[in-house]
Design a protein around this motif. Structure first.
Motif, PDB file in Angstrom:
ATOM      1  N   GLY A  90       0.788  -1.228   0.000  1.00  6.54           N
ATOM      2  CA  GLY A  90       0.000   0.000   0.000  1.00  6.54           C
ATOM      3  C   GLY A  90       0.812   1.266   0.000  1.00  6.54           C
ATOM      4  N   GLY A  91       2.044   1.211   0.531  1.00  9.56           N
ATOM      5  CA  GLY A  91       2.920   2.380   0.513  1.00  9.56           C
ATOM      6  C   GLY A  91       2.579   3.432   1.546  1.00  9.56           C
ATOM      7  N   ASN A  92       1.892   3.051   2.630  1.00  4.55           N
ATOM      8  CA  ASN A  92       1.477   4.040   3.621  1.00  4.55           C
ATOM      9  C   ASN A  92       2.167   3.896   4.972  1.00  4.55           C
ATOM     10  OD1 ASN A  92      -0.521   5.376   1.970  1.00  4.55           O
ATOM     11  ND2 ASN A  92      -1.793   3.550   2.210  1.00  4.55           N
ATOM     12  N   SER A  93       3.123   2.998   5.074  1.00  4.86           N
ATOM     13  CA  SER A  93       3.773   2.757   6.363  1.00  4.86           C
ATOM     14  C   SER A  93       4.749   3.878   6.721  1.00  4.86           C
ATOM     15  CB  SER A  93       4.518   1.421   6.338  1.00  4.86           C
ATOM     16  OG  SER A  93       5.237   1.228   7.534  1.00  4.86           O
ATOM     17  N   HIS A  94       4.754   4.242   8.009  1.00  4.37           N
ATOM     18  CA  HIS A  94       5.707   5.227   8.520  1.00  4.37           C
ATOM     19  C   HIS A  94       6.782   4.591   9.393  1.00  4.37           C
ATOM     20  CE1 HIS A  94       2.274   7.851   7.491  1.00  4.37           C
ATOM     21  NE2 HIS A  94       3.166   8.813   7.360  1.00  4.37           N
ATOM     22  N   ASP A  95       6.603   3.295   9.734  1.00  2.45           N
ATOM     23  CA  ASP A  95       7.481   2.698  10.735  1.00  2.45           C
ATOM     24  C   ASP A  95       8.016   1.326  10.341  1.00  2.45           C
ATOM     25  OD1 ASP A  95       8.756   2.768  13.324  1.00  2.45           O
ATOM     26  OD2 ASP A  95       7.283   1.270  13.990  1.00  2.45           O
ATOM     27  N   SER A  96       8.043   1.008   9.063  1.00  7.00           N
ATOM     28  CA  SER A  96       8.557  -0.317   8.683  1.00  7.00           C
ATOM     29  C   SER A  96      10.037  -0.443   9.021  1.00  7.00           C
ATOM     30  CB  SER A  96       8.321  -0.588   7.191  1.00  7.00           C
ATOM     31  OG  SER A  96       8.882   0.435   6.393  1.00  7.00           O
ATOM     32  N   HIS A  97      10.766   0.668   9.018  1.00  2.00           N
ATOM     33  CA  HIS A  97      12.177   0.616   9.411  1.00  2.00           C
ATOM     34  C   HIS A  97      12.308   0.278  10.894  1.00  2.00           C
ATOM     35  CE1 HIS A  97      10.833   4.652  10.400  1.00  2.00           C
ATOM     36  NE2 HIS A  97      11.894   4.802  11.194  1.00  2.00           N
ATOM     37  N   LEU A 145      16.370  -5.342   4.574  1.00  2.00           N
ATOM     38  CA  LEU A 145      15.605  -4.969   3.384  1.00  2.00           C
ATOM     39  C   LEU A 145      14.220  -4.477   3.769  1.00  2.00           C
ATOM     40  CD1 LEU A 145      16.358  -8.131   1.197  1.00  2.00           C
ATOM     41  CD2 LEU A 145      17.471  -5.921   0.995  1.00  2.00           C
ATOM     42  N   LEU A 146      13.743  -3.468   3.065  1.00  2.00           N
ATOM     43  CA  LEU A 146      12.369  -3.007   3.171  1.00  2.00           C
ATOM     44  C   LEU A 146      11.740  -3.113   1.790  1.00  2.00           C
ATOM     45  CD1 LEU A 146      12.813   0.261   5.300  1.00  2.00           C
ATOM     46  CD2 LEU A 146      12.041  -1.970   6.113  1.00  2.00           C
ATOM     47  N   ILE A 147      10.588  -3.767   1.696  1.00  2.00           N
ATOM     48  CA  ILE A 147       9.887  -3.897   0.423  1.00  2.00           C
ATOM     49  C   ILE A 147       8.482  -3.344   0.589  1.00  2.00           C
ATOM     50  CG2 ILE A 147       9.036  -5.475  -1.353  1.00  2.00           C
ATOM     51  CD1 ILE A 147      11.227  -7.415  -0.646  1.00  2.00           C
ATOM     52  N   ASP A 148       8.093  -2.439  -0.303  1.00  2.00           N
ATOM     53  CA  ASP A 148       6.761  -1.834  -0.251  1.00  2.00           C
ATOM     54  C   ASP A 148       6.435  -1.281  -1.627  1.00  2.00           C
ATOM     55  OD1 ASP A 148       4.339  -0.776   0.577  1.00  2.00           O
ATOM     56  OD2 ASP A 148       5.161   0.268   2.316  1.00  2.00           O
ATOM     57  N   GLU A 149       5.185  -0.865  -1.800  1.00  2.00           N
ATOM     58  CA  GLU A 149       4.779  -0.265  -3.068  1.00  2.00           C
ATOM     59  C   GLU A 149       5.274   1.172  -3.206  1.00  2.00           C
ATOM     60  OE1 GLU A 149       0.838  -1.284  -4.791  1.00  2.00           O
ATOM     61  OE2 GLU A 149       0.375  -1.828  -2.718  1.00  2.00           O
ATOM     62  N   ASP A 150       5.493   1.804  -2.077  1.00  4.83           N
ATOM     63  CA  ASP A 150       5.979   3.177  -2.076  1.00  4.83           C
ATOM     64  C   ASP A 150       6.560   3.441  -0.694  1.00  4.83           C
ATOM     65  OD1 ASP A 150       6.587   5.694  -2.938  1.00  4.83           O
ATOM     66  OD2 ASP A 150       4.523   6.307  -3.355  1.00  4.83           O
ATOM     67  N   PHE A 151       7.304   4.509  -0.551  1.00  3.50           N
ATOM     68  CA  PHE A 151       7.895   4.850   0.733  1.00  3.50           C
ATOM     69  C   PHE A 151       7.580   6.304   1.058  1.00  3.50           C
ATOM     70  CE2 PHE A 151      10.489   1.322  -0.801  1.00  3.50           C
ATOM     71  CZ  PHE A 151      10.490   0.483   0.311  1.00  3.50           C
ATOM     72  N   LYS A 152       6.980   6.522   2.223  1.00  4.43           N
ATOM     73  CA  LYS A 152       6.661   7.863   2.666  1.00  4.43           C
ATOM     74  C   LYS A 152       7.945   8.693   2.804  1.00  4.43           C
ATOM     75  CE  LYS A 152       2.173   7.755   3.281  1.00  4.43           C
ATOM     76  NZ  LYS A 152       1.258   8.681   2.548  1.00  4.43           N
ATOM     77  N   THR A 153       7.805  10.003   2.605  1.00  3.30           N
ATOM     78  CA  THR A 153       8.953  10.900   2.702  1.00  3.30           C
ATOM     79  C   THR A 153       9.647  10.780   4.053  1.00  3.30           C
ATOM     80  OG1 THR A 153       7.878  12.465   1.205  1.00  3.30           O
ATOM     81  CG2 THR A 153       9.711  13.285   2.514  1.00  3.30           C
ATOM     82  N   GLN A 154       8.844  10.677   5.119  1.00  2.00           N
ATOM     83  CA  GLN A 154       9.429  10.577   6.461  1.00  2.00           C
ATOM     84  C   GLN A 154      10.275   9.317   6.604  1.00  2.00           C
ATOM     85  OE1 GLN A 154       6.191  10.967   5.627  1.00  2.00           O
ATOM     86  NE2 GLN A 154       5.042  11.978   7.267  1.00  2.00           N
ATOM     87  N   LEU A 155       9.788   8.221   6.022  1.00  2.20           N
ATOM     88  CA  LEU A 155      10.507   6.953   6.118  1.00  2.20           C
ATOM     89  C   LEU A 155      11.800   7.006   5.316  1.00  2.20           C
ATOM     90  CD1 LEU A 155       8.921   3.441   6.102  1.00  2.20           C
ATOM     91  CD2 LEU A 155      10.999   3.861   4.815  1.00  2.20           C
TER      92      LEU A 155
END
Length: 227
Positions: free
Chosen positions: A99-106, A172-182
């Motif tokens: 979805g590309g909406n995560s702020h904390d996957s890191h 590794l981080l895999i997502d559809e998109d990455f938020k600017t903050q992330l």
């Protein structure tokens, strides 16, 4: 790396028909969101496709093979999405989102790394979790292919306990998109704190005429490394 899906949902690292290359490139330039547009779920759909794609070499990035998926890697009550082994013996966890909406996957990735840091990471550890992972695969042919791939990966790269080690600041981080903050946080960790976190963005493309009501359509996924 790219994945090509035909109208029936079958996929591979090249189009099903060698004559269809052009049909999967220029015409498929309408980017969609797997979660919002197709209703994909992280574990049920996306994770399963990435696991199946491990039958091909260098997926999702050059020099990696999958050790295990969705398992408790250490003492904490948390499950690692994927654990990868690199050709030089480095062991890296991976956090998967959709979805590309995560702020904390890191943050989740760092929790995996810290938990794994206190484990005895060696060949036996990897083999045990690989066996448990493969035991969950129902299809005998797929399970045998993945077992041979994993074993050959270790053999071809001459990996022993001497080379096997957890990289304490890598993953590794895999997502559809990455938020600017992330992205800003990961770049800070990489550039100023000695981390090496790799962001891989999945970009899904369909035909410009595509509509959500379509039940059959061709699709291409591009796996893009974000620096």
């Amino acid at each position: 790396m790219k994945l090509y899906f035909n109208e029936d949902g079958a996929f591979g690292i090249q189009p099903p028909n060698p004559d269809e290359w052009i049909e999967y490139e220029t015409p498929l330039n309408n980017r969609i969101n797997l979660k919002e547009d197709l209703g994909y779920k992280e574990v049920k759909d996306l994770a399963k496709i990435i696991q199946k794609s491990d039958i091909w070499n260098n997926f999702p990035a050059q020099g990696y093979t999958l050790v295990g998926a969705e398992f408790k890697g250490g003492d904490e009550d948390q499950r690692i999405d994927f654990l990868y082994l690199r050709e030089d013996g480095a062991v890296l966890p991976c956090e998967l989102k959709i979805g590309g909406n995560s702020h904390d996957s890191h943050g989740q990735l760092l929790r995996y790394i810290s938990d794994l840091f206190y484990q005895d990471i060696n060949i036996d550890y990897l083999n045990i979790h690989n066996d448990k992972y493969l035991a969950k695969i129902v299809n005998d042919t797929t399970r045998n292919i993945l077992k041979r791939k994993y074993s050959n990966f270790i053999k071809v790269n001459n990996l022993t306990n001497k080379e096997i080690r957890l990289l304490p600041k890598s993953g590794l981080l895999i997502d559809e998109d990455f938020k600017t903050q992330l992205k800003k946080t990961v770049r800070y960790l990489n550039d100023y704190c000695g981390f090496s976190i790799q962001m891989i963005q999945i970009e899904a493309y369909v035909d410009t005429c595509w509509e959500k009501s379509w039940s059959k359509f061709k699709m291409r996924w591009d796996f893009i490394e974000i620096s």
